[in-house]
Design a protein around this motif. Structure first.
Motif, PDB file in Angstrom:
ATOM      1  N   UNK A 184       0.858  -1.179   0.000  1.00 49.42           N
ATOM      2  CA  UNK A 184       0.000   0.000   0.000  1.00 49.42           C
ATOM      3  C   UNK A 184       0.895   1.231   0.000  1.00 49.42           C
ATOM      4  N   UNK A 185       0.815   2.039  -1.043  1.00 51.90           N
ATOM      5  CA  UNK A 185       1.623   3.250  -1.111  1.00 51.90           C
ATOM      6  C   UNK A 185       0.904   4.378  -0.375  1.00 51.90           C
ATOM      7  N   UNK A 186       1.455   4.757   0.753  1.00 53.09           N
ATOM      8  CA  UNK A 186       0.860   5.816   1.571  1.00 53.09           C
ATOM      9  C   UNK A 186       1.592   7.128   1.336  1.00 53.09           C
ATOM     10  N   UNK A 187       1.020   8.209   1.864  1.00 52.20           N
ATOM     11  CA  UNK A 187       1.518   9.545   1.549  1.00 52.20           C
ATOM     12  C   UNK A 187       2.483  10.115   2.582  1.00 52.20           C
ATOM     13  N   UNK A 188       2.619   9.472   3.747  1.00 51.46           N
ATOM     14  CA  UNK A 188       3.495  10.039   4.765  1.00 51.46           C
ATOM     15  C   UNK A 188       3.746   9.078   5.903  1.00 51.46           C
ATOM     16  N   UNK A 189       4.652   9.478   6.803  1.00 47.65           N
ATOM     17  CA  UNK A 189       5.037   8.646   7.940  1.00 47.65           C
ATOM     18  C   UNK A 189       4.156   8.942   9.149  1.00 47.65           C
ATOM     19  N   UNK A 190       3.785   7.913   9.909  1.00 49.00           N
ATOM     20  CA  UNK A 190       3.051   8.159  11.151  1.00 49.00           C
ATOM     21  C   UNK A 190       3.961   8.803  12.181  1.00 49.00           C
ATOM     22  N   UNK A 191       3.384   9.573  13.101  1.00 44.01           N
ATOM     23  CA  UNK A 191       4.192  10.191  14.153  1.00 44.01           C
ATOM     24  C   UNK A 191       4.341   9.260  15.355  1.00 44.01           C
TER      25      UNK A 191
ATOM     26  N   UNK B 234      -4.421  12.029  10.322  1.00 44.89           N
ATOM     27  CA  UNK B 234      -4.916  10.942   9.498  1.00 44.89           C
ATOM     28  C   UNK B 234      -3.814  10.016   9.032  1.00 44.89           C
ATOM     29  N   UNK B 235      -2.604  10.554   8.855  1.00 43.75           N
ATOM     30  CA  UNK B 235      -1.485   9.726   8.432  1.00 43.75           C
ATOM     31  C   UNK B 235      -1.148   8.681   9.492  1.00 43.75           C
TER      32      UNK B 235
END
Length: 465
Positions: free
Chosen positions: A35-42, A52-53
């Motif tokens: 799954x290509x996601x848009x950003x890193x979780x914090x 939301x990330x």
């Protein structure tokens, strides 16, 4: 909300779109679902963040909740609680818990028991009680729960027996069950936490996660990937799952390229300008449905001149929202009328929408003492979200509109982690941001975004009444 007294300008409700690929590369199939996601979780604990990330990468892969929200029926359904009952006065909630629910077994933790009531008490009391031994771990901020003031309304969380828990409220709360079914109300392992405390590594409860969800954590490289393995003993079903990989790819163009080449099976937030092209590719399936989200332009009402409603109204009237919807969303959005989307029972279609009128904007600015305009900043997110696929481009368009009413705009953007931290400090003039809810209860929109103590109150607006 009355457009002549806006605290933040509700811009649009976006129709979420997800692209999927049915023509898999052989290497990808062997490795798992990519799954290509848009950003890193914090963080790997959604209790600690409303981004939301973060939620997308953690809440439903790793964890379960006492209750779940069924998006098809809009009803609360059982989760780790197999049943519940509510007292007639609405103050006492009793939950019967499921038995034989396994926590994850990983390279860093092997559970010695099934999920039980002690895990519920630990998970609730951690964010509820300031003196809890894990409360201040990882910063001690629980933005969603703080915005709802849940810890003030929960008198106690009591263990009745090993598989029954009682929660007593100070006053009735019609949204309480919906909040327990939210992305943030996850259940952690009390045994894992106790083990970490013994070896003085308590922060790992949030960075090396343990839950009861369908996947378990394997590895993470910031800005690169997250790897999950199937939870073989998942309580909810016996489905044979493949490994799950989050390929963190900030660029929408690169995500689309990876989808077309077979490097990714599913991508998040394809550019709206690319949807027509993707729909014509035989190996690609484009799925879409109305999103539970709203994008908005929040003014920091604690700073002049944004504390003047005439200025806020003037700024909203200087922007052509139809042009933004056409240019940024390619008409995959609608103008918001207030904070909740049309799919919510609380939606009020009679609310008025700000009128695009540069002349009226100039008149209001003159009345407020700014006939010659002023200089301001617009902060723009560096990543794509469902409610705003291109905040930087939107800010550039708004910059040109505001120049027509003598407002000079500086566009501010940072890397995502820096942006999140600085936005939390609330030092900006204004920011393009939004909110994604996990159910249609209006409380899931209003309290996190507009209550005085909420960390997600980006307008910094407060009405104690």
């Amino acid at each position: 909300m009355n457009v002549h007294n806006p605290t933040c300008y509700f811009l649009i409700t976006f129709l979420c779109v997800l692209g999927g690929c049915s023509d898999y590369n052989n290497t990808i199939v062997q490795e798992g679902i990519v799954y290509c996601s848009e950003g890193s979780p914090s963080t790997f604990n959604p209790q600690l963040d409303t981004s939301g990330t973060t939620i997308d990468a953690t809440a439903y892969q790793l964890y379960d909740r006492l209750l779940n929200y069924d998006p098809e029926t809009n009803r609360i359904v059982p989760g780790l609680a197999s049943s519940y009952k509510v007292s007639k006065d609405g103050l006492v909630y009793t939950f019967q818990l499921r038995k034989n629910v396994s926590f994850h077994t990983t390279s860093y933790f092997t559970p010695s028991r099934y999920f039980n009531a002690r895990d519920v008490l630990f998970s609730f009391n951690r964010w509820k009680n300031d003196r809890h031994t894990f409360h201040s771990v990882s910063g001690g901020n629980y933005p969603y729960f703080d915005s709802l003031k849940l810890k003030d309304n929960i008198v106690s969380v009591n263990l009745i027996n090993g598989y029954r828990v009682e929660i007593i409220l100070a006053q009735p709360d019609s949204s309480f069950l919906a909040n327990l079914a939210s992305d943030f109300s996850i259940i952690l392992s009390a045994e894992y936490a106790r083990n970490l405390k013994k070896i003085d590594r308590k922060s790992e409860v949030d960075t090396l996660p343990i839950g009861t969800g369908p996947y378990k954590y394997k590895s993470y490289q910031q800005g690169q990937h997250i790897r999950f393995e199937p939870h073989e003993s998942y309580w909810k079903d016996n489905e044979q799952r493949e490994p799950l990989i989050f390929d963190i790819t900030r660029s929408s163009t690169l995500r689309i390229g990876k989808l077309l080449s077979g490097e990714c099976d599913v991508i998040a937030f394809p550019g709206n300008e690319d949807l027509e092209f993707l729909s014509d590719v035989p190996s690609i399936t484009v799925q879409s449905k109305p999103g539970l989200n709203v994008g908005f332009w929040a003014f920091n009402t604690k700073k002049a001149p944004f504390d003047d409603r005439r200025v806020r109204t003037a700024l909203t009237m200087a922007i052509d929202r139809d042009a933004l919807i056409n240019t940024i969303y390619f008409d995959n959005a609608i103008k918001a009328k207030g904070l909740v989307p049309p799919s919510s029972w609380a939606y009020d279609p009679s609310q008025s929408v700000p009128t695009y009128s540069p002349q009226l904007a100039k008149q209001l600015l003159a009345e407020a003492g700014y006939a010659d305009g002023f200089e301001m900043d617009i902060w723009a997110m560096p990543i794509q979200r469902a409610y705003n696929p291109n905040a930087l481009k939107m800010a550039e368009l708004m910059q040109s509109y505001l120049a027509d009413v003598n407002i000079k705009v500086n566009i501010i953007h940072y890397a995502w982690s820096t942006f999140r931290k600085r936005v939390s400090d609330k030092t900006y003039d204004s920011v393009l941001i939004g909110w994604t809810a996990d159910n249609l209860d209006p409380d899931n929109f209003f309290r996190p975004v507009l209550t005085c103590d909420s960390k997600s109150n980006r307008s910094n607006w407060c009405d104690e009444n």
